[in-house]
Structure formats: structure tokens, C-alpha cells
Design a protein around this motif. Structure first.
Motif, PDB file in Angstrom:
ATOM      1  N   LYS A   1      -3.044   6.081   2.057  1.00 15.23           N
ATOM      2  CA  LYS A   1      -3.661   5.874   3.360  1.00 15.23           C
ATOM      3  C   LYS A   1      -4.637   4.705   3.325  1.00 15.23           C
ATOM      4  O   LYS A   1      -5.450   4.585   2.402  1.00 15.23           O
TER       5      LYS A   1
ATOM      6  N   LEU B   1       2.818  -1.172   4.404  1.00 13.72           N
ATOM      7  CA  LEU B   1       2.491   0.241   4.244  1.00 13.72           C
ATOM      8  C   LEU B   1       3.803   0.947   3.946  1.00 13.72           C
ATOM      9  O   LEU B   1       4.719   0.922   4.782  1.00 13.72           O
TER      10      LEU B   1
ATOM     11  N   ILE C   1       0.546   5.892  12.566  1.00 11.21           N
ATOM     12  CA  ILE C   1      -0.031   4.601  12.188  1.00 11.21           C
ATOM     13  C   ILE C   1      -0.679   3.961  13.420  1.00 11.21           C
ATOM     14  O   ILE C   1      -0.073   3.918  14.499  1.00 11.21           O
TER      15      ILE C   1
ATOM     16  N   THR D   1       1.028   7.008   3.270  1.00 10.19           N
ATOM     17  CA  THR D   1       0.243   6.086   4.107  1.00 10.19           C
ATOM     18  C   THR D   1      -0.004   6.656   5.505  1.00 10.19           C
ATOM     19  O   THR D   1      -0.659   6.009   6.325  1.00 10.19           O
TER      20      THR D   1
ATOM     21  N   THR E   1       6.846   6.313   7.480  1.00  7.88           N
ATOM     22  CA  THR E   1       5.549   6.977   7.533  1.00  7.88           C
ATOM     23  C   THR E   1       5.310   7.492   8.953  1.00  7.88           C
ATOM     24  O   THR E   1       6.240   7.523   9.765  1.00  7.88           O
TER      25      THR E   1
ATOM     26  N   VAL F   1       5.821  -1.869   8.028  1.00 12.04           N
ATOM     27  CA  VAL F   1       5.415  -0.465   7.963  1.00 12.04           C
ATOM     28  C   VAL F   1       6.689   0.360   7.836  1.00 12.04           C
ATOM     29  O   VAL F   1       7.538   0.334   8.735  1.00 12.04           O
TER      30      VAL F   1
ATOM     31  N   PHE G   1       0.845  -1.186   0.000  1.00 16.58           N
ATOM     32  CA  PHE G   1       0.000   0.000   0.000  1.00 16.58           C
ATOM     33  C   PHE G   1       0.890   1.250   0.000  1.00 16.58           C
ATOM     34  O   PHE G   1       1.816   1.350   0.801  1.00 16.58           O
TER      35      PHE G   1
ATOM     36  N   SER H   1      -2.861   5.869   8.524  1.00 20.26           N
ATOM     37  CA  SER H   1      -3.535   4.592   8.269  1.00 20.26           C
ATOM     38  C   SER H   1      -3.922   3.895   9.570  1.00 20.26           C
ATOM     39  O   SER H   1      -3.253   4.045  10.605  1.00 20.26           O
TER      40      SER H   1
END
Length: 229
Positions: free
Chosen positions: A9, A38, A78, A43, A75, A72, A6, A46
Motif C-alpha cells: 500500500k 502499483l 485506488i 497495494t 488491485t 496500476v 510498488f 493506495s
């Protein structure tokens, strides 16, 4: 071998009676799928809730190595809530978080991790509740990070319950560490504060030492209002 990356978001919101599930057709190494990831700043914000993941491994995509079944990367903000991570294969980590600012992980369950259950690199993370059991290596491995771990149970890790390294600061609060080879280990200019913890039948409850001379100092541990048995 399939992976899902991904780059925007994500809101993946399951419910207790209808969780979102990522599973393999068969639970064995030769049939393992890759990674759910992610990736990147888009993202940010998210939220994954009531998501169950098992049977994955890792991948190498667009020159990025993904070493966690759930990864992840790079980013912020989260939220992982009521996540259940089952058996993974091949790669080091079940959950890998790297270069993430403000990850909030509530009620995490990890069972039978192939190596480390959770690997945190250069991130700020808040763990609130959960159970990590039967990891072949560490329960939670922290490197160059800032973290709070509260209300968790970490048992039967093949190495450390919580590994604190490479200038990490962590507060471990109201947490049970039992049956691990080492309960908490701190090294390489890292600091662990432990408050209201239960360290029970670990082969060694605490270990603080100097591993890598480049960091100048060893690890430090302070323990308050805790129980050793």
C-alpha cells in the motif's frame, strides 16, 4: 530505463506547492525512464495525490508487461487525485489501469500522450474532473470495463476522445469533447450513455459500429440533453 514497482500500500501525498515529482534527467526518447507501477492486491487502498510524472515509458518486469508510464495492475480501491502526467515515450499508454476494482480518479491532467492518454482494461473506474489534451491516439480507451466520466474536458485526440469497446458500459456526463477525430466511439456489444455533454468540432461526433464478430453485436450510444456543433 529505471522503474519503481510498488507491491504494498502506497500513500504518496503531495501538496499544491510541493507536489511529488517523478521526472527524467532529460526529456527525450533515448533518456526515457521506465514505469511507476502499483502491482497486486497488497497495494489495495493506495492513494496518490498531487503527483507529477513525465519522461517515462514502460517496462517488462517479472514476466509482466507495463505499457503505461503510470500503471496500476490487479488491485482495488485506488485513489488518484490531482495527478499531472506529462509527455511519455515508446509505450502505448500514459496511464494504464488493468484488473482494478474501484479506481477513483479526480482532477486528472494528461498532456501530449505518446499514444493513448488513459487505457482502462477489465476495471471499474470513476473519473471526476480533469483535462486530457493532445493525445496522439485516444483520450480514454475503455475495454471490458464499467466507467463513469464526469466533469472532464478531452480535446485534440488523434483518434477518439472516448473509445468504448469489448462489452464496456460507460456514462459520460457534463463533459466536453472538442477537436477530436471522433468524439465518442462505441463497438463490440458496448453501451455509452451521454448526458449534458458538449461535442464541439470533432471530425465525427459519434460513431457506433460492429468491429469484432465474436461479440455478436455492435456498439450502442444514447445521448440526452447534449449539444452538437
Amino acid at each position: 530505463g529505471a522503474s519503481i514497482i510498488f507491491r504494498g500500500k502506497v500513500s504518496a501525498l503531495g501538496t499544491p506547492d510541493r507536489p511529488i515529482r517523478f521526472i527524467g534527467r532529460e526529456i527525450n526518447t533515448s533518456k526515457a525512464w521506465g514505469v511507476i507501477a502499483l502491482q497486486g492486491q497488497r497495494t489495495a487502498g493506495s492513494h496518490l495525490k498531487q503527483v507529477h510524472i513525465s519522461g517515462g515509458s514502460g517496462d517488462y518486469i517479472a514476466a509482466i508487461p507495463y505499457t503505461g508510464m503510470l500503471s496500476v495492475h490487479n488491485t482495488s480501491d485506488i485513489h488518484l487525485t490531482d495527478i499531472v502526467l506529462g509527455q511519455n515515450f515508446v509505450e502505448d499508454d500514459t496511464l494504464h489501469i488493468v484488473y482494478v476494482d474501484n479506481a477513483v480518479i479526480r482532477n486528472l491532467t494528461v498532456e501530449a500522450a505518446f499514444s493513448d492518454a488513459v487505457d482502462i482494461d477489465a476495471s471499474t473506474v470513476f473519473f471526476d474532473g480533469g483535462n486530457i489534451v493532445g493525445s496522439l491516439n485516444d483520450g480514454i480507451d475503455l475495454m471490458s470495463s464499467r466507467a463513469v466520466i464526469t466533469g472532464m474536458t478531452i480535446t485534440r485526440s488523434g483518434d477518439k476522445g472516448v473509445s468504448v469497446g469489448e462489452r464496456t458500459d460507460v456514462l459520460i456526463h457534463n463533459t466536453r469533447l472538442a477537436g477530436n477525430v471522433i468524439g465518442v466511439e462505441s463497438k463490440d456489444d458496448s453501451a455509452a450513455q451521454i448526458v449534458h455533454a458538449d461535442l464541439n468540432q470533432n471530425q465525427k461526433n459519434l460513431n457506433a459500429y460492429r468491429k469484432n464478430w465474436r461479440y455478436g453485436n455492435g456498439g450502442r450510444i444514447q445521448v440526452f440533453l447534449s449539444k452538437f456543433s
